[in-house]
Design an enzyme around this catalytic site. Sequence first.
Site, PDB file in Angstrom:
ATOM      1  N   HIS A  13       0.859  -1.184   0.000  1.00 33.65           N
ATOM      2  CA  HIS A  13       0.000   0.000   0.000  1.00 33.65           C
ATOM      3  C   HIS A  13       0.897   1.237   0.000  1.00 33.65           C
ATOM      4  O   HIS A  13       2.037   1.196   0.486  1.00 33.65           O
ATOM      5  CB  HIS A  13      -0.882   0.028   1.247  1.00 33.65           C
ATOM      6  CG  HIS A  13      -1.952  -1.013   1.247  1.00 33.65           C
ATOM      7  ND1 HIS A  13      -3.030  -0.945   2.091  1.00 33.65           N
ATOM      8  CD2 HIS A  13      -2.112  -2.150   0.520  1.00 33.65           C
ATOM      9  CE1 HIS A  13      -3.815  -1.991   1.888  1.00 33.65           C
ATOM     10  NE2 HIS A  13      -3.271  -2.742   0.942  1.00 33.65           N
ATOM     11  N   GLU A  18       0.940   3.863   1.819  1.00 36.82           N
ATOM     12  CA  GLU A  18       1.407   4.254   3.147  1.00 36.82           C
ATOM     13  C   GLU A  18       2.588   3.399   3.597  1.00 36.82           C
ATOM     14  O   GLU A  18       3.592   3.905   4.106  1.00 36.82           O
ATOM     15  CB  GLU A  18       0.294   4.126   4.198  1.00 36.82           C
ATOM     16  CG  GLU A  18      -0.939   4.931   3.922  1.00 36.82           C
ATOM     17  CD  GLU A  18      -2.012   4.127   3.192  1.00 36.82           C
ATOM     18  OE1 GLU A  18      -1.726   3.522   2.135  1.00 36.82           O
ATOM     19  OE2 GLU A  18      -3.158   4.125   3.663  1.00 36.82           O
ATOM     20  N   CYS A  61      -6.164   1.817   5.791  1.00 37.75           N
ATOM     21  CA  CYS A  61      -6.796   0.573   6.226  1.00 37.75           C
ATOM     22  C   CYS A  61      -6.238   0.198   7.608  1.00 37.75           C
ATOM     23  O   CYS A  61      -5.286   0.824   8.085  1.00 37.75           O
ATOM     24  CB  CYS A  61      -6.516  -0.529   5.202  1.00 37.75           C
ATOM     25  SG  CYS A  61      -4.811  -1.121   5.209  1.00 37.75           S
TER      26      CYS A  61
END
Length: 151
Positions: free
Chosen positions: A53, A55, A83
């Site tokens: 992801h 991040e 998430c």
Amino acid sequence: MSFAPHMSLALDEARAAAARGEVPVGAVVVSPAGLVVAQAGNRTRELSDPTAHAEILALRAACAAAGSERLPGHALYVTLEPCPMCAAAISFARIARLCYGAADPKSGGVAQGARVFSHPQCHHVPEVYDGLAARDAEALLREFFAARRDG
């Protein structure tokens, strides 16, 4: 405090992710001095890695640059609500400030769903600013998924 320049970079990363066929999410890590130390977009499909992801990739790069698994005083700008996995990584990295754009009612881990920072087991809770450039981030996501449904 101006969030616009860093959210603009995160949106650029999200656009680049979409161009690669990835879900358009972008992230930028900013040092306490206000310098961009890392930026990334989603690469889960490209890397065949469910943890790739935006991040996570940005945090990995920032930690490598800092030579530490912790980033005290740093801010993370991301186009979509993190998430639960990413929220936990943000906590473990000791990010001081999380700034995100669009809410994620389906998979969010900050204000929606799991609400990772609300759990007593959470190691560190950053300041959270939501809704930054949300319309732009939402439009990118809407366009990306509409093209997949229609195409």
